[in-house]
Design a protein around this motif. Sequence first.
Motif, PDB file in Angstrom:
ATOM      1  N   ILE A  41       8.005 -31.514  76.458  1.00 31.56           N
ATOM      2  CA  ILE A  41       8.384 -30.266  75.781  1.00 31.56           C
ATOM      3  C   ILE A  41       9.782 -30.396  75.193  1.00 31.56           C
ATOM      4  O   ILE A  41      10.041 -29.945  74.073  1.00 31.56           O
ATOM      5  N   GLY A  42      10.694 -31.027  75.929  1.00 32.10           N
ATOM      6  CA  GLY A  42      12.048 -31.231  75.434  1.00 32.10           C
ATOM      7  C   GLY A  42      12.070 -32.057  74.153  1.00 32.10           C
ATOM      8  O   GLY A  42      12.816 -31.751  73.216  1.00 32.10           O
ATOM      9  N   ALA A  43      11.238 -33.084  74.079  1.00 32.34           N
ATOM     10  CA  ALA A  43      11.181 -33.898  72.865  1.00 32.34           C
ATOM     11  C   ALA A  43      10.630 -33.087  71.699  1.00 32.34           C
ATOM     12  O   ALA A  43      11.122 -33.191  70.574  1.00 32.34           O
ATOM     13  N   ALA A  44       9.619 -32.271  71.968  1.00 33.09           N
ATOM     14  CA  ALA A  44       9.052 -31.438  70.906  1.00 33.09           C
ATOM     15  C   ALA A  44      10.066 -30.406  70.403  1.00 33.09           C
ATOM     16  O   ALA A  44      10.200 -30.190  69.191  1.00 33.09           O
ATOM     17  N   VAL A  45      10.806 -29.800  71.321  1.00 38.52           N
ATOM     18  CA  VAL A  45      11.825 -28.817  70.933  1.00 38.52           C
ATOM     19  C   VAL A  45      12.952 -29.505  70.170  1.00 38.52           C
ATOM     20  O   VAL A  45      13.440 -28.982  69.156  1.00 38.52           O
ATOM     21  N   GLY A  53      17.160 -28.123  60.855  1.00 35.43           N
ATOM     22  CA  GLY A  53      18.552 -28.238  60.459  1.00 35.43           C
ATOM     23  C   GLY A  53      19.556 -27.826  61.515  1.00 35.43           C
ATOM     24  O   GLY A  53      20.746 -27.732  61.229  1.00 35.43           O
ATOM     25  N   MET A  54      19.108 -27.587  62.719  1.00 32.36           N
ATOM     26  CA  MET A  54      20.004 -27.214  63.822  1.00 32.36           C
ATOM     27  C   MET A  54      20.349 -28.481  64.611  1.00 32.36           C
ATOM     28  O   MET A  54      19.805 -28.732  65.683  1.00 32.36           O
ATOM     29  N   ASP A  55      21.259 -29.273  64.049  1.00 30.94           N
ATOM     30  CA  ASP A  55      21.539 -30.592  64.605  1.00 30.94           C
ATOM     31  C   ASP A  55      22.171 -30.550  65.990  1.00 30.94           C
ATOM     32  O   ASP A  55      21.752 -31.298  66.873  1.00 30.94           O
ATOM     33  N   ILE A  56      23.169 -29.721  66.194  1.00 30.94           N
ATOM     34  CA  ILE A  56      23.867 -29.702  67.490  1.00 30.94           C
ATOM     35  C   ILE A  56      22.946 -29.256  68.625  1.00 30.94           C
ATOM     36  O   ILE A  56      22.886 -29.919  69.663  1.00 30.94           O
ATOM     37  N   PRO A  57      22.169 -28.149  68.464  1.00 29.89           N
ATOM     38  CA  PRO A  57      21.220 -27.810  69.535  1.00 29.89           C
ATOM     39  C   PRO A  57      20.157 -28.887  69.738  1.00 29.89           C
ATOM     40  O   PRO A  57      19.762 -29.163  70.880  1.00 29.89           O
ATOM     41  N   ALA A  58      19.726 -29.526  68.659  1.00 27.51           N
ATOM     42  CA  ALA A  58      18.714 -30.582  68.784  1.00 27.51           C
ATOM     43  C   ALA A  58      19.258 -31.757  69.587  1.00 27.51           C
ATOM     44  O   ALA A  58      18.573 -32.282  70.469  1.00 27.51           O
ATOM     45  N   ILE A  59      20.480 -32.142  69.299  1.00 27.38           N
ATOM     46  CA  ILE A  59      21.086 -33.255  70.036  1.00 27.38           C
ATOM     47  C   ILE A  59      21.309 -32.875  71.496  1.00 27.38           C
ATOM     48  O   ILE A  59      21.076 -33.683  72.400  1.00 27.38           O
ATOM     49  N   ALA A  60      21.710 -31.629  71.751  1.00 21.16           N
ATOM     50  CA  ALA A  60      21.911 -31.168  73.129  1.00 21.16           C
ATOM     51  C   ALA A  60      20.600 -31.205  73.916  1.00 21.16           C
ATOM     52  O   ALA A  60      20.568 -31.665  75.062  1.00 21.16           O
ATOM     53  N   GLY A  62      18.034 -33.074  73.198  1.00 24.17           N
ATOM     54  CA  GLY A  62      17.682 -34.490  73.340  1.00 24.17           C
ATOM     55  C   GLY A  62      18.418 -35.149  74.487  1.00 24.17           C
ATOM     56  O   GLY A  62      17.822 -35.899  75.267  1.00 24.17           O
ATOM     57  N   ILE A  63      19.694 -34.870  74.614  1.00 22.04           N
ATOM     58  CA  ILE A  63      20.481 -35.438  75.716  1.00 22.04           C
ATOM     59  C   ILE A  63      19.995 -34.895  77.057  1.00 22.04           C
ATOM     60  O   ILE A  63      19.882 -35.642  78.037  1.00 22.04           O
ATOM     61  N   ALA A  64      19.686 -33.605  77.117  1.00 21.10           N
ATOM     62  CA  ALA A  64      19.161 -33.013  78.360  1.00 21.10           C
ATOM     63  C   ALA A  64      17.819 -33.636  78.725  1.00 21.10           C
ATOM     64  O   ALA A  64      17.535 -33.881  79.907  1.00 21.10           O
ATOM     65  N   THR A  65      17.001 -33.915  77.739  1.00 29.29           N
ATOM     66  CA  THR A  65      15.696 -34.533  77.981  1.00 29.29           C
ATOM     67  C   THR A  65      15.870 -35.945  78.538  1.00 29.29           C
ATOM     68  O   THR A  65      15.205 -36.328  79.506  1.00 29.29           O
ATOM     69  N   PHE A  70      16.011 -39.795  83.337  1.00 32.24           N
ATOM     70  CA  PHE A  70      16.718 -40.719  84.218  1.00 32.24           C
ATOM     71  C   PHE A  70      16.976 -40.151  85.605  1.00 32.24           C
ATOM     72  O   PHE A  70      16.992 -40.892  86.579  1.00 32.24           O
ATOM     73  N   ILE A  71      17.148 -38.833  85.720  1.00 33.38           N
ATOM     74  CA  ILE A  71      17.430 -38.227  87.027  1.00 33.38           C
ATOM     75  C   ILE A  71      16.148 -37.999  87.831  1.00 33.38           C
ATOM     76  O   ILE A  71      16.096 -38.289  89.024  1.00 33.38           O
ATOM     77  N   VAL A  72      15.106 -37.482  87.183  1.00 30.93           N
ATOM     78  CA  VAL A  72      13.885 -37.115  87.910  1.00 30.93           C
ATOM     79  C   VAL A  72      12.876 -38.266  87.948  1.00 30.93           C
ATOM     80  O   VAL A  72      12.343 -38.600  89.000  1.00 30.93           O
ATOM     81  N   LEU A  73      12.589 -38.873  86.819  1.00 29.15           N
ATOM     82  CA  LEU A  73      11.556 -39.908  86.761  1.00 29.15           C
ATOM     83  C   LEU A  73      12.076 -41.277  87.194  1.00 29.15           C
ATOM     84  O   LEU A  73      11.308 -42.113  87.648  1.00 29.15           O
ATOM     85  N   LYS A  74      13.364 -41.519  87.049  1.00 25.14           N
ATOM     86  CA  LYS A  74      14.030 -42.735  87.500  1.00 25.14           C
ATOM     87  C   LYS A  74      13.313 -44.019  87.064  1.00 25.14           C
ATOM     88  O   LYS A  74      12.833 -44.794  87.893  1.00 25.14           O
TER      89      LYS A  74
END
Length: 79
Positions: A41-45, A53-60, A62-65, A70-74
């Motif tokens: 879902i994070g990748a789709a969002v 055109g909302m680059d900053i929220p998209a990058i945020a 993406g980084i959270a995803t 890395f934290i949960v799936l390891k």
Amino acid sequence: METVYDWVTVLGFAGLVTLFLQRSSLENPPDTIWHYLPPAIGAAVCNYLGNEGMDIPAIAVGIATIAYVFIVLKPRIRA
């Protein structure tokens, strides 16, 4: 496949699918299919926001995803 966001999210989905298939073939998988829903879902969002055109929220998002993966799936990264 017109934007960078399209390519990045397709690569992210491919990585998630590969990780899921690899782990689902184990005798005792360390996670369930539901653990893969938030990053999908994070990748789709991220893709949607980037294409709108909302680059900053998209990058945020993406980084959270990526952090979730890395934290949960390891995933193990081979050097």
